[in-house]
Design a protein around this motif. Structure first.
Motif, PDB file in Angstrom:
ATOM      1  N   LYS A  97      44.314  20.421 -23.685  1.00 41.76           N
ATOM      2  CA  LYS A  97      45.630  19.975 -23.231  1.00 41.76           C
ATOM      3  C   LYS A  97      45.956  18.595 -23.791  1.00 41.76           C
ATOM      4  CE  LYS A  97      48.412  20.069 -19.028  1.00 41.76           C
ATOM      5  NZ  LYS A  97      49.263  21.145 -19.532  1.00 41.76           N
ATOM      6  N   CYS A  98      47.258  18.390 -24.163  1.00 42.41           N
ATOM      7  CA  CYS A  98      47.729  17.088 -24.650  1.00 42.41           C
ATOM      8  C   CYS A  98      47.770  16.082 -23.505  1.00 42.41           C
ATOM      9  CB  CYS A  98      49.114  17.225 -25.269  1.00 42.41           C
ATOM     10  SG  CYS A  98      49.211  18.346 -26.681  1.00 42.41           S
ATOM     11  N   LYS A  99      48.051  14.805 -23.853  1.00 43.73           N
ATOM     12  CA  LYS A  99      48.162  13.765 -22.841  1.00 43.73           C
ATOM     13  C   LYS A  99      49.332  14.039 -21.900  1.00 43.73           C
ATOM     14  CE  LYS A  99      46.006  10.025 -25.471  1.00 43.73           C
ATOM     15  NZ  LYS A  99      46.177   8.670 -26.038  1.00 43.73           N
ATOM     16  N   ALA A 100      49.335  13.346 -20.774  1.00 44.17           N
ATOM     17  CA  ALA A 100      50.322  13.617 -19.724  1.00 44.17           C
ATOM     18  C   ALA A 100      51.749  13.350 -20.175  1.00 44.17           C
ATOM     19  CB  ALA A 100      50.000  12.793 -18.481  1.00 44.17           C
ATOM     20  N   ASP A 101      51.990  12.323 -21.017  1.00 46.90           N
ATOM     21  CA  ASP A 101      53.344  11.981 -21.463  1.00 46.90           C
ATOM     22  C   ASP A 101      53.755  12.715 -22.733  1.00 46.90           C
ATOM     23  OD1 ASP A 101      51.634  10.755 -23.177  1.00 46.90           O
ATOM     24  OD2 ASP A 101      52.385   8.718 -22.878  1.00 46.90           O
ATOM     25  N   CYS A 102      52.885  13.579 -23.243  1.00 48.76           N
ATOM     26  CA  CYS A 102      53.112  14.265 -24.516  1.00 48.76           C
ATOM     27  C   CYS A 102      53.455  15.731 -24.280  1.00 48.76           C
ATOM     28  CB  CYS A 102      51.862  14.128 -25.380  1.00 48.76           C
ATOM     29  SG  CYS A 102      52.095  14.688 -27.065  1.00 48.76           S
ATOM     30  N   ASP A 103      54.534  16.201 -24.901  1.00 46.18           N
ATOM     31  CA  ASP A 103      54.944  17.601 -24.758  1.00 46.18           C
ATOM     32  C   ASP A 103      54.224  18.489 -25.766  1.00 46.18           C
ATOM     33  OD1 ASP A 103      56.308  19.677 -23.631  1.00 46.18           O
ATOM     34  OD2 ASP A 103      58.149  19.375 -24.757  1.00 46.18           O
ATOM     35  N   THR A 104      54.156  18.067 -27.026  1.00 54.23           N
ATOM     36  CA  THR A 104      53.373  18.764 -28.049  1.00 54.23           C
ATOM     37  C   THR A 104      52.604  17.710 -28.841  1.00 54.23           C
ATOM     38  OG1 THR A 104      55.203  18.687 -29.644  1.00 54.23           O
ATOM     39  CG2 THR A 104      55.034  20.663 -28.269  1.00 54.23           C
ATOM     40  N   CYS A 105      51.415  18.097 -29.350  1.00 60.25           N
ATOM     41  CA  CYS A 105      50.586  17.125 -30.055  1.00 60.25           C
ATOM     42  C   CYS A 105      49.826  17.806 -31.183  1.00 60.25           C
ATOM     43  CB  CYS A 105      49.627  16.430 -29.096  1.00 60.25           C
ATOM     44  SG  CYS A 105      48.534  17.560 -28.216  1.00 60.25           S
ATOM     45  N   PHE A 106      49.381  16.978 -32.145  1.00 61.16           N
ATOM     46  CA  PHE A 106      48.588  17.455 -33.269  1.00 61.16           C
ATOM     47  C   PHE A 106      47.094  17.368 -32.949  1.00 61.16           C
ATOM     48  CE2 PHE A 106      46.424  16.614 -37.342  1.00 61.16           C
ATOM     49  CZ  PHE A 106      46.742  17.783 -37.995  1.00 61.16           C
ATOM     50  N   ASN A 107      46.724  16.293 -32.274  1.00 63.09           N
ATOM     51  CA  ASN A 107      45.361  16.143 -31.763  1.00 63.09           C
ATOM     52  C   ASN A 107      45.403  15.234 -30.541  1.00 63.09           C
ATOM     53  OD1 ASN A 107      45.470  13.485 -32.766  1.00 63.09           O
ATOM     54  ND2 ASN A 107      44.665  14.134 -34.742  1.00 63.09           N
ATOM     55  N   LYS A 108      44.242  14.754 -30.130  1.00 62.63           N
ATOM     56  CA  LYS A 108      44.157  13.963 -28.901  1.00 62.63           C
ATOM     57  C   LYS A 108      44.966  12.678 -28.983  1.00 62.63           C
ATOM     58  CE  LYS A 108      40.743  11.691 -25.953  1.00 62.63           C
ATOM     59  NZ  LYS A 108      39.298  11.393 -25.755  1.00 62.63           N
TER      60      LYS A 108
END
Length: 279
Positions: A97-108
């Motif tokens: 799962k991505c960070k809490a403030d991130c909707d979509t992510c490439f990595n951590k």
């Protein structure tokens, strides 16, 4: 006869021990995998459980846990869902799962789209944009400030006055330019797009076709000298139509005095006439 029976007895005993050892090893393998593990799984699962879903995935597929109420079920997907990023390990491909403030992510550590209320900048989700940048509320990103840009001035127009280029000595001339780049919210405002200055030219007489509509209307409205003389009223002997109350009162008093003088003159002339006539 007895020897033959004894030999058959040992053969049957050895066979039973062999069967028992095979069943024991099969039980140990099943206990190592998982209770209720099934080899005939569907949906990309390599191994699965009736209660927990997929336990491992087929090659190239990503393993992810989906929450259904209070229970989590393993699922095998070709790519990670929104809000997760995929990581490949030697024994398993996993969605995290991505960070809490991130909707979509490439990595951590690199976000590609932020959740509502945050602005994306260099893979980070920020409450406010850094200095020198401004927030774009349409893309929800921190972008560079754009200042207004204008083209070069055009040449000055011919010297004109009331839409004409003749019949005058002093007029005005104008030049213009276009806006080539409109500013962003924090950018510098655009400069004026037109300028006007006074100009002086040598007076030249207008030709017939250069008078214009205003000149023709002015000529049409201009009265003749004889008509203007007839139109001027003779105001001699007439008093102004507009009088103040004080002027009107003084005027009445003067008229009353005039009438009294006239009455005295008439009376004296009558007395004189009868005095001359009597013996």
């Amino acid at each position: 006869m007895h020897l033959r029976l004894i030999s058959w007895f040992f053969i049957i005993l050895n066979f039973m021990e062999y069967i028992g050892s095979q069943n024991a090893s099969r039980g140990r393998r099943q206990r190592r995998m998982h209770p209720n593990v099934s080899q005939g799984c569907q949906g990309g699962c390599a191994t699965c459980s009736d209660y927990n879903g997929c336990l491992s995935c087929k090659p190239r597929l990503f393993f992810v846990l989906e929450r259904i109420g209070m229970k989590q079920i393993g699922v095998c997907l070709s790519s990670c869902p929104s809000g997760y990023y995929g990581t490949r390990y030697p024994d398993i491909n996993k969605c995290t799962k991505c960070k809490a403030d991130c909707d979509t992510c490439f990595n951590k550590n690199f976000c590609t789209k932020c959740k509502s209320g945050f602005y994306l900048h260099l893979g980070k989700c920020l409450d406010n944009c850094p200095e020198g940048l401004e927030a774009n509320n349409h893309t929800m990103e921190c972008v560079s400030i754009v200042h207004c840009e204008a083209s070069e001035w055009s040449p000055w127009s011919p010297c004109m006055k009331k839409g004409k280029t003749c019949g005058f000595k002093r007029g005005t001339e104008t030049r213009v330019r276009e806006i080539t780049q409109h500013p962003s919210a924090k950018g510098n405002l655009c400069p004026p797009t037109s300028e006007t200055r006074k100009c002086t030219v040598q007076r030249k007489k207008c030709q017939k076709g250069e008078r214009g509509k205003k000149g023709r209307e002015r000529k049409r409205k201009k009265p003749n000298k004889e008509e203007s003389k007839d139109a001027i009223p003779d105001n001699k002997g007439l008093e102004p139509s507009r009088e103040t109350p004080e002027q009107r009162e003084n005027k009445d008093k003067q008229q009353q005095k005039k009438r009294k003088v006239q009455d005295k003159q008439q009376k004296s002339s009558v007395d004189l006439f009868w005095g001359l006539k009597s013996p």
